[in-house]
Design a protein around this motif. Structure first.
Motif, PDB file in Angstrom:
ATOM      1  N   CYS A  88       0.833  -1.211   0.000  1.00  0.00           N
ATOM      2  CA  CYS A  88       0.000   0.000   0.000  1.00  0.00           C
ATOM      3  C   CYS A  88       0.865   1.256   0.000  1.00  0.00           C
ATOM      4  N   ARG A  89       1.879   1.271   0.827  1.00  0.00           N
ATOM      5  CA  ARG A  89       2.774   2.432   0.887  1.00  0.00           C
ATOM      6  C   ARG A  89       3.548   2.593  -0.419  1.00  0.00           C
ATOM      7  N   ALA A  90       3.969   1.467  -1.006  1.00  0.00           N
ATOM      8  CA  ALA A  90       4.745   1.516  -2.247  1.00  0.00           C
ATOM      9  C   ALA A  90       3.937   2.099  -3.403  1.00  0.00           C
ATOM     10  N   VAL A  91       2.623   1.869  -3.399  1.00  0.00           N
ATOM     11  CA  VAL A  91       1.791   2.384  -4.494  1.00  0.00           C
ATOM     12  C   VAL A  91       1.068   3.670  -4.110  1.00  0.00           C
ATOM     13  N   GLY A  92       1.288   4.142  -2.881  1.00  0.00           N
ATOM     14  CA  GLY A  92       0.726   5.420  -2.456  1.00  0.00           C
ATOM     15  C   GLY A  92      -0.748   5.378  -2.094  1.00  0.00           C
ATOM     16  N   LYS A  93      -1.237   4.223  -1.671  1.00  0.00           N
ATOM     17  CA  LYS A  93      -2.645   4.095  -1.262  1.00  0.00           C
ATOM     18  C   LYS A  93      -2.676   3.518   0.146  1.00  0.00           C
ATOM     19  N   PRO A 106       3.040   1.040 -10.687  1.00  0.00           N
ATOM     20  CA  PRO A 106       4.431   0.589 -10.586  1.00  0.00           C
ATOM     21  C   PRO A 106       4.991   0.739  -9.168  1.00  0.00           C
ATOM     22  N   LEU A 107       5.756  -0.264  -8.772  1.00  0.00           N
ATOM     23  CA  LEU A 107       6.465  -0.286  -7.494  1.00  0.00           C
ATOM     24  C   LEU A 107       7.764  -1.049  -7.701  1.00  0.00           C
ATOM     25  N   ILE A 108       8.589  -1.069  -6.686  1.00  0.00           N
ATOM     26  CA  ILE A 108       9.833  -1.827  -6.772  1.00  0.00           C
ATOM     27  C   ILE A 108       9.642  -3.162  -6.068  1.00  0.00           C
ATOM     28  N   ALA A 109       9.929  -4.241  -6.786  1.00  0.00           N
ATOM     29  CA  ALA A 109       9.936  -5.577  -6.199  1.00  0.00           C
ATOM     30  C   ALA A 109      11.391  -5.899  -5.882  1.00  0.00           C
ATOM     31  N   ASP A 110      11.719  -5.930  -4.597  1.00  0.00           N
ATOM     32  CA  ASP A 110      13.066  -6.276  -4.142  1.00  0.00           C
ATOM     33  C   ASP A 110      13.086  -7.794  -4.004  1.00  0.00           C
ATOM     34  N   VAL A 111      13.669  -8.458  -4.989  1.00  0.00           N
ATOM     35  CA  VAL A 111      13.616  -9.908  -5.102  1.00  0.00           C
ATOM     36  C   VAL A 111      14.858 -10.541  -4.478  1.00  0.00           C
ATOM     37  N   ARG A 112      14.607 -11.581  -3.728  1.00  0.00           N
ATOM     38  CA  ARG A 112      15.681 -12.384  -3.139  1.00  0.00           C
ATOM     39  C   ARG A 112      15.445 -13.839  -3.502  1.00  0.00           C
ATOM     40  N   VAL A 113      16.487 -14.648  -3.370  1.00  0.00           N
ATOM     41  CA  VAL A 113      16.369 -16.068  -3.679  1.00  0.00           C
ATOM     42  C   VAL A 113      16.474 -16.859  -2.381  1.00  0.00           C
ATOM     43  N   ARG A 114      15.441 -17.684  -2.141  1.00  0.00           N
ATOM     44  CA  ARG A 114      15.450 -18.588  -0.989  1.00  0.00           C
ATOM     45  C   ARG A 114      16.073 -19.898  -1.432  1.00  0.00           C
ATOM     46  N   PRO A 115      16.924 -20.486  -0.590  1.00  0.00           N
ATOM     47  CA  PRO A 115      17.537 -21.770  -0.956  1.00  0.00           C
ATOM     48  C   PRO A 115      16.498 -22.887  -0.984  1.00  0.00           C
ATOM     49  N   SER A 132      11.691   5.184  -6.575  1.00  0.00           N
ATOM     50  CA  SER A 132      12.510   6.319  -6.148  1.00  0.00           C
ATOM     51  C   SER A 132      11.732   7.604  -6.335  1.00  0.00           C
ATOM     52  N   GLY A 133      11.821   8.479  -5.332  1.00  0.00           N
ATOM     53  CA  GLY A 133      11.139   9.752  -5.402  1.00  0.00           C
ATOM     54  C   GLY A 133       9.727   9.718  -4.857  1.00  0.00           C
ATOM     55  N   ALA A 135       8.864   8.308  -1.931  1.00  0.00           N
ATOM     56  CA  ALA A 135       8.860   8.407  -0.470  1.00  0.00           C
ATOM     57  C   ALA A 135      10.277   8.654   0.012  1.00  0.00           C
ATOM     58  N   ALA A 136      10.369   9.220   1.188  1.00  0.00           N
ATOM     59  CA  ALA A 136      11.689   9.389   1.789  1.00  0.00           C
ATOM     60  C   ALA A 136      12.292   8.013   2.008  1.00  0.00           C
ATOM     61  N   ASN A 137      13.585   7.919   1.932  1.00  0.00           N
ATOM     62  CA  ASN A 137      14.309   6.661   2.113  1.00  0.00           C
ATOM     63  C   ASN A 137      14.010   5.644   1.023  1.00  0.00           C
ATOM     64  N   ALA A 138      13.547   6.092  -0.149  1.00  0.00           N
ATOM     65  CA  ALA A 138      13.296   5.165  -1.242  1.00  0.00           C
ATOM     66  C   ALA A 138      14.622   4.611  -1.737  1.00  0.00           C
ATOM     67  N   PRO A 139      14.640   3.351  -2.164  1.00  0.00           N
ATOM     68  CA  PRO A 139      15.886   2.715  -2.589  1.00  0.00           C
ATOM     69  C   PRO A 139      16.364   3.244  -3.936  1.00  0.00           C
ATOM     70  N   THR A 140      17.628   3.032  -4.202  1.00  0.00           N
ATOM     71  CA  THR A 140      18.159   3.304  -5.527  1.00  0.00           C
ATOM     72  C   THR A 140      17.613   2.225  -6.435  1.00  0.00           C
ATOM     73  N   PHE A 141      17.195   2.592  -7.631  1.00  0.00           N
ATOM     74  CA  PHE A 141      16.518   1.664  -8.516  1.00  0.00           C
ATOM     75  C   PHE A 141      17.473   1.081  -9.545  1.00  0.00           C
ATOM     76  N   SER A 142      17.396  -0.223  -9.715  1.00  0.00           N
ATOM     77  CA  SER A 142      18.071  -0.896 -10.816  1.00  0.00           C
ATOM     78  C   SER A 142      17.080  -1.893 -11.383  1.00  0.00           C
ATOM     79  N   THR A 143      17.257  -2.297 -12.632  1.00  0.00           N
ATOM     80  CA  THR A 143      16.285  -3.185 -13.254  1.00  0.00           C
ATOM     81  C   THR A 143      16.791  -4.608 -13.353  1.00  0.00           C
ATOM     82  N   GLY A 144      17.598  -5.047 -12.436  1.00  0.00           N
ATOM     83  CA  GLY A 144      18.035  -6.427 -12.533  1.00  0.00           C
ATOM     84  C   GLY A 144      18.949  -6.829 -11.417  1.00  0.00           C
ATOM     85  N   PRO A 145      19.759  -7.843 -11.670  1.00  0.00           N
ATOM     86  CA  PRO A 145      20.645  -8.381 -10.654  1.00  0.00           C
ATOM     87  C   PRO A 145      21.620  -7.342 -10.131  1.00  0.00           C
TER      88      PRO A 145
END
Length: 170
Positions: A88-93, A106-115, A132-133, A135-145
């Motif tokens: 909700c916070r990521a999409v502003g609702k 659009p939001l950022i999916a911070d993906v991790r791999v579980r063993p 990014s932009g 919310a405060a403390n928004a992460p730096t955005f990259s589109t991949g690994p």
């Protein structure tokens, strides 16, 4: 029995190769489908989310998540509520009454791999972050690994152009 109306020729179609987990990284994504489903034991319900990556090398790939919003296990419910709050916070609702209110934003999916665990192989877990932009403390955005040199340069799709193209608990 279901009739195809014609003869299907499997030799003319490449077979499905299955899906591999997405590499760890932050991906621009959007929720494209959601529904409440009964838990396996029938005693609770979870919010099933279908999330599309909409930009970068993995545009069109899907992630799936399950939020145990109704469950006898209070910890599972608390984890699900926190994840829903993050979405909700990521999409502003901040107040929603229907999961469709979270779709196509659009939001950022911070993906991790579980063993691997038991009979299951590796899987993705997802945390949801604002773009990014937003919310405060928004992460730096990259589109991949995390290691950009590990992937080739690819043209990116915009959310508007991708529209509705095509895991799990945080």
């Amino acid at each position: 029995m279901a009739s195809f109306g014609q003869t299907f020729d499997a030799s003319s179609v490449e077979p499905s190769s299955g899906y591999e987990v997405l590499p760890p990284g932050k991906y621009l994504a959007q929720i494209v489908a959601s529904e409440m489903r009964a838990t396996k034991d029938g005693m609770g319900q979870y919010l099933y989310l279908e999330v599309d990556v909409i930009e970068g090398q993995y545009a069109g790939r899907k992630l799936f998540d399950r939020l145990n919003l109704i469950n006898a296990n209070a910890d599972a419910v608390q984890i699900a509520q926190r994840t829903l709050s993050s979405i909700c916070r990521a999409v502003g609702k901040l107040q929603v009454s229907n999961s469709e209110q979270l779709h196509l934003i659009p939001l950022i999916a911070d993906v991790r791999v579980r063993p691997p665990k038991g009979m299951y192989g590796e899987s993705n877990s997802v945390r949801y972050l604002p773009r990014s932009g937003q919310a405060a403390n928004a992460p730096t955005f990259s589109t991949g690994p995390a290691n950009p040199s590990a992937r080739p340069a690819v043209a990116t799709a915009t959310p508007a152009a991708n529209g509705l193209p095509w895991k799990r608990q945080a």
